[in-house]
Write a protein that holds these residues in place. Structure first.
Motif, PDB file in Angstrom:
ATOM      1  N   VAL A   1      85.996  69.145 -30.993  1.00 14.99           N
ATOM      2  CA  VAL A   1      85.818  69.763 -32.309  1.00 14.99           C
ATOM      3  C   VAL A   1      86.276  71.213 -32.244  1.00 14.99           C
ATOM      4  N   LEU A   2      87.115  71.598 -33.190  1.00  7.92           N
ATOM      5  CA  LEU A   2      87.434  73.005 -33.382  1.00  7.92           C
ATOM      6  C   LEU A   2      86.893  73.429 -34.739  1.00  7.92           C
ATOM      7  N   TYR A   3      85.893  74.285 -34.698  1.00  2.35           N
ATOM      8  CA  TYR A   3      85.376  74.900 -35.913  1.00  2.35           C
ATOM      9  C   TYR A   3      86.196  76.157 -36.213  1.00  2.35           C
ATOM     10  N   VAL A   4      86.378  76.454 -37.501  1.00  2.67           N
ATOM     11  CA  VAL A   4      87.124  77.637 -37.914  1.00  2.67           C
ATOM     12  C   VAL A   4      86.346  78.343 -39.014  1.00  2.67           C
ATOM     13  N   ASP A   5      86.109  79.637 -38.839  1.00  6.54           N
ATOM     14  CA  ASP A   5      85.479  80.420 -39.897  1.00  6.54           C
ATOM     15  C   ASP A   5      86.010  81.846 -39.827  1.00  6.54           C
ATOM     16  N   ASN A   6      86.062  82.506 -40.980  1.00  2.00           N
ATOM     17  CA  ASN A   6      86.638  83.847 -41.026  1.00  2.00           C
ATOM     18  C   ASN A   6      85.600  84.942 -41.116  1.00  2.00           C
ATOM     19  N   GLU A   7      84.315  84.595 -41.008  1.00  2.27           N
ATOM     20  CA  GLU A   7      83.260  85.590 -41.152  1.00  2.27           C
ATOM     21  C   GLU A   7      82.760  85.950 -39.757  1.00  2.27           C
ATOM     22  N   PRO A   8      82.951  87.197 -39.298  1.00  2.82           N
ATOM     23  CA  PRO A   8      82.676  87.539 -37.901  1.00  2.82           C
ATOM     24  C   PRO A   8      81.252  87.254 -37.442  1.00  2.82           C
ATOM     25  N   LEU A   9      80.267  87.523 -38.284  1.00  5.22           N
ATOM     26  CA  LEU A   9      78.888  87.307 -37.857  1.00  5.22           C
ATOM     27  C   LEU A   9      78.582  85.816 -37.731  1.00  5.22           C
ATOM     28  N   THR A  10      79.178  85.017 -38.601  1.00  5.06           N
ATOM     29  CA  THR A  10      79.037  83.561 -38.492  1.00  5.06           C
ATOM     30  C   THR A  10      79.545  83.073 -37.143  1.00  5.06           C
ATOM     31  N   VAL A  11      80.713  83.564 -36.748  1.00  4.27           N
ATOM     32  CA  VAL A  11      81.291  83.160 -35.464  1.00  4.27           C
ATOM     33  C   VAL A  11      80.443  83.691 -34.310  1.00  4.27           C
ATOM     34  N   ALA A  12      79.954  84.918 -34.436  1.00  6.65           N
ATOM     35  CA  ALA A  12      79.109  85.484 -33.389  1.00  6.65           C
ATOM     36  C   ALA A  12      77.831  84.674 -33.209  1.00  6.65           C
ATOM     37  N   HIS A  13      77.226  84.209 -34.314  1.00  8.72           N
ATOM     38  CA  HIS A  13      76.044  83.363 -34.225  1.00  8.72           C
ATOM     39  C   HIS A  13      76.390  81.990 -33.638  1.00  8.72           C
ATOM     40  N   SER A  14      77.598  81.520 -33.894  1.00  7.97           N
ATOM     41  CA  SER A  14      77.969  80.162 -33.510  1.00  7.97           C
ATOM     42  C   SER A  14      78.275  80.022 -32.031  1.00  7.97           C
ATOM     43  N   ARG A  15      78.884  81.025 -31.441  1.00  7.04           N
ATOM     44  CA  ARG A  15      79.330  80.890 -30.051  1.00  7.04           C
ATOM     45  C   ARG A  15      78.190  80.587 -29.077  1.00  7.04           C
ATOM     46  N   PRO A  16      77.040  81.251 -29.160  1.00  9.86           N
ATOM     47  CA  PRO A  16      75.940  80.857 -28.259  1.00  9.86           C
ATOM     48  C   PRO A  16      75.462  79.428 -28.497  1.00  9.86           C
TER      49      PRO A  16
END
Length: 270
Positions: free
Chosen positions: A102-117
């Protein structure tokens, strides 16, 4: 493929509600802030029971992913994914198989920061900080090269994202670019807010979202249906999400108070 749009990645802003964190708050998640929770409370006051529509969207995603897995699809591109929690794609997939990516894609930096952990212990899933309005940057990214083999079928998911793309950014052309990029056997999954059945409720919802970082652009069901292009729309066709292959324990038509989400699943045959 359309020309790369070079859409800029958004700046981090926690002072205004963001769509990804609003969705998380409606689902009862913990990856949101007070501004999102306040927004949810305000929307629920003016549209009591609207939270069921957000849960319907997540349930539709689950059923669609299960259908794609049963059809042999093992790699997924989730555009405008939001925060991958509360029953998101990789959680659905790993209940069925160990063979998925799965490759998730989002352009909102905080969303990605929350997602990586959240994805740190899942080697079969990764999130890319990018704007789905720039298909070339998404598909040519190192993350896409690691997670996707575009010579094989891909499940492309655009659930609850296109209604945040304004007309000026040509959302239909955007979808066409992703359709053109995948091989036969690939599938497209779309859900989109529509005011066809409930124009007054959807106008209220759009007015609420106008105060957020992500204004809402509802569209007619006939417009949404055209997003599938020459892909084969699979039974039961495009419909209100609660009516798309409902779970056996839920009768057809069992839905929340507002029927504001329309979508379906289609397959690329040639």
């Amino acid at each position: 493929m359309v020309d790369a749009r070079n859409a800029p990645v958004r700046q981090m802003d926690i002072t205004r509600p963001a769509a990804a964190r609003i969705y998380d708050a409606f689902l009862g998640g913990g990856h949101n802030f007070g501004v999102e929770r306040d927004f949810v409370e305000r929307v629920e006051r003016v549209l009591p029971g609207i939270g069921a529509s957000y849960r319907e969207n997540r349930a539709f995603l689950r059923r669609a992913v299960e259908f794609l897995l049963a059809s042999g699809v093992r790699q997924f591109l989730d555009l405008g994914s939001g925060i991958p929690t509360i029953g998101h794609l990789h959680e659905v997939a790993r209940r069925r198989t160990r063979d998925f990516r799965v490759l998730y894609v989002d352009n909102e930096p905080l969303t990605v920061a929350h997602s990586r952990p959240l994805l740190a212990d899942e080697p079969r899933a990764e999130i890319l900080l990018a704007d789905c309005r720039d298909p070339e940057s998404v598909l040519r990214s190192p993350e896409a090269r690691r997670m996707l083999d575009l010579r094989e079928p891909v499940g492309v998911l655009m659930t609850s994202v296109l209604h945040f793309v304004p007309d000026a950014d040509d959302p239909a052309g955007l979808v066409e670019a992703y359709r053109d990029a995948v091989v036969p056997g690939s599938h497209l999954v779309v859900s989109h807010v529509t005011g066809t059945s409930e124009p007054e409720a959807v106008q209220v919802l759009a007015d609420c979202y106008a105060q957020t970082s992500d204004p809402l652009h509802p569209r007619e069901t006939s417009w949404i249906d055209k997003l599938f292009g020459d892909f084969e729309v699979l039974p039961p066709g495009t419909t209100h999400l609660a009516d798309w292959r409902p779970d056996p324990e839920h009768p057809v038509g069992a839905a929340g108070r507002y029927r504001v989400l329309h979508g379906g699943v289609a397959r690329k045959s040639t």
